[in-house]
Every structure is written in structure tokens, then in C-alpha cells.
Design an enzyme around this catalytic site. Structure first.
Site, PDB file in Angstrom:
ATOM      1  CG  ASP A 155      -2.569   1.019   1.059  1.00 37.11           C
ATOM      2  OD1 ASP A 155      -2.240   2.111   0.888  1.00 37.11           O
ATOM      3  OD2 ASP A 155      -3.819   0.297   0.933  1.00 37.11           O
ATOM      4  CG  HIS A 183      -4.983   4.277   1.382  1.00 40.56           C
ATOM      5  ND1 HIS A 183      -5.273   2.736   1.099  1.00 40.56           N
ATOM      6  CD2 HIS A 183      -6.522   3.766   0.786  1.00 40.56           C
ATOM      7  CE1 HIS A 183      -5.774   1.564   0.047  1.00 40.56           C
ATOM      8  NE2 HIS A 183      -6.736   3.110   0.208  1.00 40.56           N
ATOM      9  CB  SER A 214      -9.589   0.473   0.528  1.00 39.71           C
ATOM     10  OG  SER A 214      -8.929   1.526  -1.498  1.00 39.71           O
TER      11      SER A 214
END
Length: 759
Positions: free
Chosen positions: A153, A229, A539
Site C-alpha cells: 500500500d 491509506h 480498500s
């Protein structure tokens, strides 16, 4: 819309045709120019031919050097050598060089590199992953303390409390990875929780011809997460216990991941502005296989049109090699919903995840002057209460009125057909407005406002109620209160509006998504002053499943990735945990079906004990590749061994998935599946069929008896249609039950095609 609005004059047509022609010529010219320039290509060589990584890399330089004229030129051109989990390399090449390489006898295929996109306290309790229970998957695995989760990620924020290693034992001795220092990140920041942190920037750097300016993009060349994220996903999968986690008072509770004692290995491949370049992703997967991760989590996705798994998709090939080495790969289904055929990451060896809501919602109370309170949804307002103030309808206010200050100190109400943006709130505040209420299309996103103004969002139905009050009241007023957290009933589970939907656009007979998990308003760790924030998307749903897969992998170490996927699918909820039907948000809203959620909502309480599994391995994946029409030479190179598909090409309908999807049914067909007993010896299962409307199903045998020496049984399903016209997909299920101890359910999706439009 009247017919006049669809009419175009001949002159205008001529202008448009000329303009399109010029654009087309310009595009061809630009492509021709680009073809003369070097770009980054990935050269896939399939399975490794050597166990020694150095020999693998040497073979890569031999291939590239023969094209470029020397190993010196090869070293300058090559960006990455993939040599651990699979064989291949990325290099800067012209299009003509790439074409020449694609003809090399050792090359599976050559692809031009591309970007992939990045696609949360309550979740574990909602799904029943209770750490205090004396039994259950979390308790039986010591919360995943021996599992290693690889998160590919945007990096990691090691200072988050979610990555504390309090009470954790030694790092599993099989771990071969490392922590790498870089800007703003010292390797000493790793601990017994965060056991690996690396970054991959060669691909993105070469994309910018070596001129990638990290500082300009608010980035650092290190494992440090500047986007948030990756940190959010890692803590959702495996975050440690953190009490009183909240976002400015909302969603307060104990934060933890699905596998709260699992170890985290972070591989940074995504850079600010959502740049995730495929050469970097492949190298991260290559290293993760070498390092010893137990499961890989990738909250990344591609856009339509999707890449074919063997001929074009770099990522699917890398995932294939990970799965063959026993590493489940869990991926986001994408945020292209509610439109159909938008699901991504569709290879049958990948676990593809859809997103749902859960039983926690955030409402912003709006009280009208008649003391009627309605609830604003999705937007978060965390300021002070505003009102009672005069309520103005934007359509009744002119630009001159706004400039003259007639909206000062008042609350503005408006309808928007497009998504609400912060610019609207900023504009309103600049005109002295103290609050704004917007009626707009729901998005199922939980977002905090950044403008210093009270704001609330409602759907069109509530918006019409407000408008009626406003237009029938002489002096309308309103009050906007801070957002409040609501947990439990009456909130029911829904498939999020944004969650991408099936059917699979590459192979319609392969059901995608596989499973659904909460992905709306997930509170998890981020690199900010608050420490925790809400995010929404597939996600966020993906690491929920990843953590559960890590627990299953520790509990059932001999299960294959396909067996784990089967256990998730066959034990899933088709209702939410409170027993209510699961709806699918969209236009219009409907009851969820397999193209929305695969098998259903993930059910951790049942997944470790499914009774039967639909297993897949090397032979079953090759069955799929042959049925999909891939050439023998491509399959052989992918596998690293010679393989020839049978002369009678196998049917894709017989791929041993925990689902049956028939896109084109015109006459009676027979489908086979094989189930493996992972429950008690001597188990006896009977078939329970819920046929799709107008579809006849016959299962043979109707009873499965597993004796001491019988572990696998193959059964067949005859399928025919009574429909005389083409239909859309209709849905049902096939369940094997042993008097209720296990209910092994797979979804059925059948479409009648009397006239088949497929060429």
C-alpha cells in the site's frame, strides 16, 4: 427532454466531424512520437528456472543484454529483477524493443507498465470477532500472534498506537524480511508488531525519467506513510488494542484489527496522488513471497477495461505465483458501483472483496422551526451547534443578494444533482452564511467537512420535506447540531453504493466478488494529529477480510488459499447479523445478490469450521487457463514447466469454485464440482436446492457420505431452463447440510440465452 434537444444541424455535424478528425490525427501523431521514446515495460518469464536468485537475475541480463547489445546496457535499462516468487524483470524500452522481446522464446509476454489506484472500532464486534470470548477463532489463534500479514500500500506510520507490541512474543523465526531506513523513518521504529517496512520507488522514479520530486508531492522516499491509506488498512487488518480511539469524539471505542496480535509487514508502493506503479507492486510481491508472509493484502484496483490475467495483467500473474506458494491474496473489488460489470481483481485465484455498511451510522440532527428533527447523513459536522437561524432557499437568492450580505448569519438550503464538495461550503462561508444544508444523491461515504461552517447532507426525499416546510412557512428557521454516533438497530447492513458489482467482465462464469465485509465509515489509524479517522471504500473492507484470513491460516495451516476462500464463501451471511435482509444501494435499491456480495457478508464465527470446502490448486487453475483459451506456450511459461491443454478444452463452468455461474444457458448442461471433507469422519450431507426462477436443477448424488477413506466426492448438477426468451440473471443456491451442524452454501447465478449475443 424534448426532441429538439437531440437535433443537430448539418453544419454543426460537419464541424464536429472535422474536429474529431483533427483530434484523431493528433492522437496518432502523439502515439507515434511516444513509441519512439523509452517507457517502462514488464517482461514476464513465468516460473523460476533456478533456485538461486542470483542465477535468475543473471538470466534476465542475458535476455535483455542480447537485445540491447551488452550487459552494461542491460544494467542501465533494468529497473527490477523479479527473482524470488516468480521470474521476470522491468526495464526502460522503446515499443519496438518491447515487441522484439515479446518474440523471445523464454518470454511469456511483455506489458507496458501502468498505474493502479488505491481503492476501520466497531467492525470486529459487529462481525462477532470478540477477543474476550473463551472460544472462537480469535481466542483459538491467540488473536493471530503467529501470523504475518503483508500490506502492499502507501506505507506505514510506525508511531501509531495501533502498532504497539505490548505483550507480543518473539518475531516468528521464519520471517526473512527487513526494516529499511529512509527519510523520516528509522529502521529502529520497527518492533515485534511492525516487523517489516520497505519501499519501492524505482518504477515511479523512472516513470518521471529520474525526476520524481517527492517533496513536491508531500512525499518522502522511505517506508513512511504520508497518505494514510496504508496505515489505515494495516491497522484494520492487524491493529493492536487501543482504548478510547475516536475521531473528534465520534465512533469512540477500543480500536483493534481483525487479527489484533498478528505481525505487520509493510511494503510501500503507492505515493501521494494515488500513484501505484506496477513494476513497484510486482517487486513488493516478489519480496513478500521471499520474506515469509502468510497473507497478502492489496487495496488496489484497475479500471475498465480490465487486463487479461495471463496476456496483460502484471498483478494477476504475480498473485498467481504467490497463491501457488500457499499465500492467499486478498484484493479490493473496486469503487465503481453501483453500475454492473465494474468489479476488478477478477482472477479466480484472488479473494475479491465487496464493501458493506454496518450497524453504526453517523447522523447530523437538523431541527426545523416547527420542532421537527430530520437526520442528515454521510457528512460529519463536529463544530458547535448553529441556530435557530433564518433558513434561505438558494434558488430564491440572487447573486446580488449574496454580494449584498442578505445571507449573512443565515442557513442556506439547496439541491445538488452532483456530489457535494467542500468548495460549496467555502463559498457559502465567504458570503457570511453560518450553515448549509444540501439535498444530494447518497454516496455511502463518511466524510468530515474541512470548511469552518456547519453543514449537513440529506437525500432528496428529506430534502423535499425541508423544501415543503420552507415554502409553507412565513419565517422558516433551522438548527444544525453536531453529528452523533448511532450504534445497533435500526441500522441494517447494505452493500455500499460505491462497491463495484459483477458480473465479471473477463470471465462471466467466474463469480466476483467472492465475499463482502464492512467498508463504510471505518475508523482506523492514520498519520495525523487525531490519530484515527474514518475512511470508506472496498480498500477498507479488504483488510477486514485479510485479518480473518490470517487467523484461518494460523488455525488451519494446511488449508490452501482456495480452501480458505471456500470457507469464507460457504459460511457467509445472506442476512445481516441481526437477521435482516441485506440490501444493495443503487438506483433503485434492491435485495443484494451474488454480483453484489459473492457468497454474502463474511461470518468469522463459522469460517473455521465449514464442514466441506471446494478446493483448488495447480491442476484446477490450469483447468481455468485452458478453458479461458490461453495458449499452451503461455501457460507453460507461466507455470515454469511444459504443459499442453487437453484436446477437448475443459469447460469454465467446471472450475471448482464455491459458486455456479452460467452466463449462457440455452439447453441442458451438466456441471461438476468436488468437495473435500474438513469436518468429522463419517459425515453425511444432503443436498438442499433453491433453484433460480424457471431453472431446473438436478444434483447427483443427492447424498454425500464421507467414510474413513473417503475425503473427496465429486457431484454433478444438471441445469436446464423453462424460459422461452432471453432473461437477465436469476439467483438461487445449493446447500449441503449434515442436519444443521454445517450448511455449506454456494450461490447460483443463471442467465437464459435462447439467442446468444456473444460472438
Amino acid at each position: 427532454m424534448g426532441l429538439s434537444s437531440l437535433t443537430v444541424s448539418n453544419n454543426r455535424k460537419h464541424i464536429i466531424v472535422v474536429f474529431i478528425g483533427l483530434v484523431f490525427i493528433l492522437k496518432i501523431a502523439l502515439i507515434s512520437c511516444a513509441n519512439q521514446e523509452s517507457q517502462i515495460y514488464t517482461v514476464h518469464l513465468g516460473g523460476r528456472q533456478h533456485d538461486d536468485p542470483k542465477l535468475v537475475t543473471d538470466s534476465h541480463h542475458d535476455i535483455l543484454g542480447s537485445l540491447l547489445g551488452s550487459k552494461e546496457a542491460s544494467r542501465e535499462s533494468m529497473i527490477y529483477s523479479y527473482r524470488h516468487g516468480f521470474s521476470g524483470f522491468s526495464a526502460k524500452l522503446t515499443s519496438s524493443q518491447a515487441r522484439e522481446l515479446s518474440e523471445h522464446p523464454d518470454v511469456v509476454h511483455v506489458t507496458r507498465s501502468k498505474n493502479m489506484k488505491l481503492t476501520t472500532t466497531r467492525v470486529s464486534d459487529y462481525l462477532g470477532l470478540t477477543s474476550t470470548a473463551p472460544t472462537g477463532l480469535v481466542h483459538e489463534t491467540d488473536m493471530g500472534s503467529d501470523a504475518i500479514i503483508g500490506i502492499i500500500d502507501s506505507g506505514i506510520w510506525p508511531e501509531s498506537k495501533s502498532f504497539n507490541d505490548n505483550g507480543l512474543g518473539p518475531i516468528p523465526p521464519r520471517w526473512k524480511g527487513q526494516c529499511v531506513s529512509g527519510e523520516g523513518f528509522n529502521a529502529s521504529m520497527c518492533n515485534k508488531k511492525l516487523i517489516g517496512a520497505t519501499y519501492y520507488s524505482k518504477g515511479i522514479t523512472q516513470k518521471y525519467n529520474g525526476a520524481f520530486n517527492a517533496a513536491e508531492k508531500d512525499e518522502v522516499i522511505s517506508p513512511l506513510d504520508k497518505v494514510g491509506h496504508g496505515t489505515h488498512c494495516a491497522s484494520t487488518a492487524a491493529g493492536s488494542f487501543v482504548q478510547n480511539a475516536n475521531f473528534l469524539g465520534l465512533g469512540q471505542g477500543t480500536a483493534r484489527g481483525s487479527a489484533p496480535r498478528a505481525r505487520v509487514a509493510s511494503y510501500k508502493v503507492c505515493w501521494n496522488n494515488e500513484q501505484c506503479f506496477t513494476p513497484d507492486i510486482l517487486k513488493a510481491i516478489d519480496h513478500a513471497i521471499r520474506d515469509g508472509v502468510d497473507v497478502l493484502s492489496l487495496s488496489l484496483g484497475s479500471e475498465i477495461p480490465l487486463d487479461f490475467e495471463v496476456d496483460r495483467s502484471d498483478f494477476a500473474i504475480a498473485a498467481f505465483h504467490a497463491v501457488l506458494k500457499g499465500i492467499p491474496v486478498v484484493c479490493a473489488g473496486g469503487n465503481g458501483g453501483p453500475e454492473t460489470q465494474t468489479i476488478s481483481n477478477v482472477a479466480p485465484w484472488i479473494i475479491t472483496v465487496a464493501a458493506t455498511t454496518m450497524d453504526r451510522e453517523f447522523f447530523t440532527p437538523i431541527t426545523l422551526g416547527n420542532n421537527v428533527t430530520v437526520l442528515g447523513q454521510e457528512g460529519l459536522y463536529i463544530g458547535k451547534e448553529v441556530g435557530f437561524a433564518d433558513l434561505l432557499y438558494l434558488d430564491d437568492v440572487t447573486k446580488a443578494d449574496l454580494e449584498a450580505g442578505k445571507a449573512t448569519g443565515k442557513i442556506l438550503f439547496t439541491f445538488l444533482t452532483e456530489r457535494f464538495t467542500e468548495e460549496i461550503a467555502v463559498f457559502a462561508k465567504s458570503k457570511g452564511v453560518v450553515g448549509i444544508i444540501v439535498a444530494t444523491k447518497p454516496t455511502d461515504l463518511i466524510e468530515a467537512g474541512t470548511a469552518d461552517i456547519a453543514s449537513a447532507r440529506v437525500d432528496y426525499e428529506i430534502g423535499m420535506d425541508i423544501l415543503l416546510y420552507l415554502q409553507t412557512t412565513t419565517f422558516p428557521k433551522a438548527k444544525i447540531s453536531p453529528t452523533k454516533t448511532f450504534v445497533g438497530r435500526p441500522s441494517a447492513t447494505k452493500i455500499a453504493r460505491f462497491s463495484s458489482r459483477g458480473p465479471n467482465s473477463i470471465s462471466p462464469a467466474i463469480l466476483k466478488p467472492d465475499i463482502a465485509a464492512p467498508g463504510v465509515g471505518i475508523l482506523a489509524a492514520v498519520p495525523s494529529g487525531t490519530g484515527y479517522e474514518f475512511m470508506s471504500g472496498t480498500s477498507m473492507a479488504t483488510p477486514v477480510v485479510t485479518g480473518l484470513v490470517a487467523l484461518l491460516k494460523q488455525k488451519r495451516p494446511n488449508w490452501s488459499p482456495a480452501a480458505i476462500r471456500s470457507a469464507l464463501v460457504t459460511t457467509a451471511f445472506q442476512t445481516d447479523p441481526s437477521g435482516e435482509p441485506i440490501a444493495a444501494e443503487g438506483s433503485p435499491r434492491k435485495l443484494a445478490d451474488p454480483f453484489d456480495y459473492g457468497g454474502g457478508l463474511v461470518n468469522p464465527g463459522k469460517a473455521a469450521n465449514p464442514g466441506l470446502v471446494y478446493d483448488m490448486g495447480h491442476d484446477e487453475y490450469v483447468h481455468y487457463l485452458c478453458s479461458a483459451g490461453y495458449e499452451n506456450i503461455s501457460i507453460s511459461k507461466l507455470l515454469g514447466e511444459n504443459y499442453t491443454c487437453p484436446s477437448q478444452i475443459p469447460s469454465m463452468l467446471d472450475v471448482n469454485l464455491p459458486s455456479i455461474t452460467i452466463p449462457y444457458l440455452s439447453e441442458e448442461i451438466t456441471i461438476s464440482r468436488t468437495v473435500t471433507n474438513v469436518g468429522p469422519v463419517g459425515s453425511v450431507y444432503k443436498a438442499v436446492i433453491e433453484p433460480p426462477l424457471g431453472i431446473n436443477l438436478q444434483v447427483s448424488p443427492k447424498t454425500l457420505e464421507f467414510g474413513p477413506n473417503i475425503h473427496k466426492i465429486t457431484f454433478t448438477v444438471k441445469v436446464s431452463t423453462t424460459h422461452r426468451v432471453n432473461t437477465d440473471y436469476l439467483f438461487g443456491s445449493l446447500t449441503w447440510t449434515d442436519d444443521g451442524a454445517h450448511n455449506v452454501r454456494i450461490p447460483l447465478s443463471v442467465r437464459t440465452r435462447v439467442l446468444n449475443f456473444k460472438i
